[in-house]
Write an enzyme that holds these catalytic residues in place. Structure first.
Site, PDB file in Angstrom:
ATOM      1  N   HIS A 127       0.737  -1.019  -0.111  1.00  9.82           N
ATOM      2  CA  HIS A 127      -0.094   0.065   0.066  1.00  9.82           C
ATOM      3  C   HIS A 127       1.282   1.486   0.163  1.00  9.82           C
ATOM      4  O   HIS A 127       1.958   1.280   0.799  1.00  9.82           O
ATOM      5  CB  HIS A 127      -1.044  -0.001   0.914  1.00  9.82           C
ATOM      6  CG  HIS A 127      -1.439   1.228   1.092  1.00  9.82           C
ATOM      7  ND1 HIS A 127      -2.010   1.856   0.194  1.00  9.82           N
ATOM      8  CD2 HIS A 127      -1.802   2.264   2.305  1.00  9.82           C
ATOM      9  CE1 HIS A 127      -3.076   2.863   1.206  1.00  9.82           C
ATOM     10  NE2 HIS A 127      -2.443   3.120   2.299  1.00  9.82           N
ATOM     11  N   HIS A 137       0.652   6.121  -0.787  1.00  8.34           N
ATOM     12  CA  HIS A 137       0.111   6.816  -1.091  1.00  8.34           C
ATOM     13  C   HIS A 137       0.807   7.677  -2.091  1.00  8.34           C
ATOM     14  O   HIS A 137       1.165   9.664  -2.590  1.00  8.34           O
ATOM     15  CB  HIS A 137       0.125   7.735  -0.296  1.00  8.34           C
ATOM     16  CG  HIS A 137      -1.132   7.442   0.912  1.00  8.34           C
ATOM     17  ND1 HIS A 137      -1.050   7.575   2.676  1.00  8.34           N
ATOM     18  CD2 HIS A 137      -2.205   6.507   1.049  1.00  8.34           C
ATOM     19  CE1 HIS A 137      -1.418   6.865   3.222  1.00  8.34           C
ATOM     20  NE2 HIS A 137      -2.402   6.038   2.503  1.00  8.34           N
ATOM     21  N   ASP A 175       1.344  -4.310 -20.375  1.00  8.96           N
ATOM     22  CA  ASP A 175       2.537  -5.737 -20.165  1.00  8.96           C
ATOM     23  C   ASP A 175       2.418  -5.857 -19.123  1.00  8.96           C
ATOM     24  O   ASP A 175       2.057  -6.866 -18.305  1.00  8.96           O
ATOM     25  CB  ASP A 175       4.328  -4.846 -20.221  1.00  8.96           C
ATOM     26  CG  ASP A 175       4.923  -4.564 -21.034  1.00  8.96           C
ATOM     27  OD1 ASP A 175       3.742  -5.410 -23.250  1.00  8.96           O
ATOM     28  OD2 ASP A 175       5.675  -3.927 -21.374  1.00  8.96           O
ATOM     29  N   HIS A 177      -8.176   6.808  -0.907  1.00 10.21           N
ATOM     30  CA  HIS A 177      -6.818   7.116  -0.330  1.00 10.21           C
ATOM     31  C   HIS A 177      -5.437   7.057  -1.080  1.00 10.21           C
ATOM     32  O   HIS A 177      -4.811   8.036  -1.530  1.00 10.21           O
ATOM     33  CB  HIS A 177      -7.949   5.054  -0.191  1.00 10.21           C
ATOM     34  CG  HIS A 177      -6.710   5.211   1.311  1.00 10.21           C
ATOM     35  ND1 HIS A 177      -7.498   4.263   1.908  1.00 10.21           N
ATOM     36  CD2 HIS A 177      -5.249   5.476   1.796  1.00 10.21           C
ATOM     37  CE1 HIS A 177      -6.033   3.933   2.348  1.00 10.21           C
ATOM     38  NE2 HIS A 177      -5.675   4.263   2.227  1.00 10.21           N
ATOM     39  N   TYR A 201       8.725 -12.309 -21.996  1.00  7.34           N
ATOM     40  CA  TYR A 201       9.938 -11.574 -21.684  1.00  7.34           C
ATOM     41  C   TYR A 201      10.522 -12.351 -21.067  1.00  7.34           C
ATOM     42  O   TYR A 201       9.896 -12.738 -19.611  1.00  7.34           O
ATOM     43  CB  TYR A 201       9.224 -10.777 -21.184  1.00  7.34           C
ATOM     44  CG  TYR A 201       9.952  -8.786 -20.862  1.00  7.34           C
ATOM     45  CD1 TYR A 201      10.877  -8.540 -21.512  1.00  7.34           C
ATOM     46  CD2 TYR A 201       9.725  -9.311 -19.390  1.00  7.34           C
ATOM     47  CE1 TYR A 201      11.830  -7.588 -21.104  1.00  7.34           C
ATOM     48  CE2 TYR A 201      11.026  -8.320 -18.872  1.00  7.34           C
ATOM     49  CZ  TYR A 201      11.423  -7.482 -19.733  1.00  7.34           C
ATOM     50  OH  TYR A 201      12.468  -6.181 -19.126  1.00  7.34           O
TER      51      TYR A 201
END
Length: 215
Positions: A90, A92, A115, A155, A209
């Protein structure tokens, strides 16, 4: 896993994805119904493997001297409902969170997006911190989407991966394309990539790849 998760938090700082003590990385403990996550409100400079905390899949503290991240309930919900996920991140990060503040998906207008994300980066619902609501929003969006990243409205960014490192990579890539698409919009309307080409790019990147082990 404590060592891995601790080291990956340095990648959030190095890639300018976090400010102060915001953001977190977690990793599922192989073979156990447990995960390791950053402690709440602890400076990145003070993080050590020993400072990482261990929680069960209900988000309860199992081992550690600190309180778990305030996002622990969201991570736990993802691990309970998406058994293929072994890492959650997580942040910001600035540009991606700006898209989240608008409640707008990032359109797939770059081959790098095709991709890594297999299409647009979607938006999840607004939810308050402290219970399962954020986790429910993450799972509801990503269980039916190829993207490993979701912009939770008002958020920030949550990413998932088959390892904690993969989830961190998705967070880094999410911010990178969020910035580029934002800049492109300042110049005019970005050109969409046809869905068939998105599918081909995604398949090549995911399955061809890079270096493959010899069989």
């Amino acid at each position: 896993m404590r060592e891995t998760v601790c080291a990956l938090h340095r990648e959030l700082v190095r890639n300018n994805l976090v400010a102060w003590t915001a953001g977190n990385v977690s990793g599922r403990v192989p073979g156990e119904d447990l995960f390791v996550i950053k402690p709440s409100g602890v400076s990145y400079d003070d993080l050590t493997p020993e400072a990482m905390v261990v929680c069960d899949l209900e988000g309860n503290l199992v081992e550690g001297a600190f309180s778990p991240s305030s996002d622990t309930a969201a991570h736990a919900y993802v691990y309970r409902h998406m058994p293929e996920v072994n890492g959650v991140v997580h942040t910001h990060s600035t540009y991606a969170s700006a898209w989240a503040a608008r409640g707008e998906p990032i359109p797939c207008v770059l081959t790098a997006m095709a991709d890594e994300f297999g299409g647009e980066i979607p938006v999840g619902p607004f939810a308050l911190i402290g219970n399962d609501d954020i986790g429910k929003g993450i799972v509801a969006v990503l269980e039916s989407h190829r993207s490993p990243a979701v912009l939770m409205r008002n958020h920030g960014v949550f990413t998932i991966g088959d390892s904690p490192k993969a989830a961190v990579k998705a967070a880094v890539m999410c911010e990178d394309v969020a910035r580029t698409v934002h800049l492109s919009r300042q110049l005019g309307e970005p050109l969409p990539i046809p869905q068939g080409d998105i599918d081909r790019l995604y398949d090549r990147y995911q399955n061809v790849y890079g270096q493959r082990s010899q069989r």
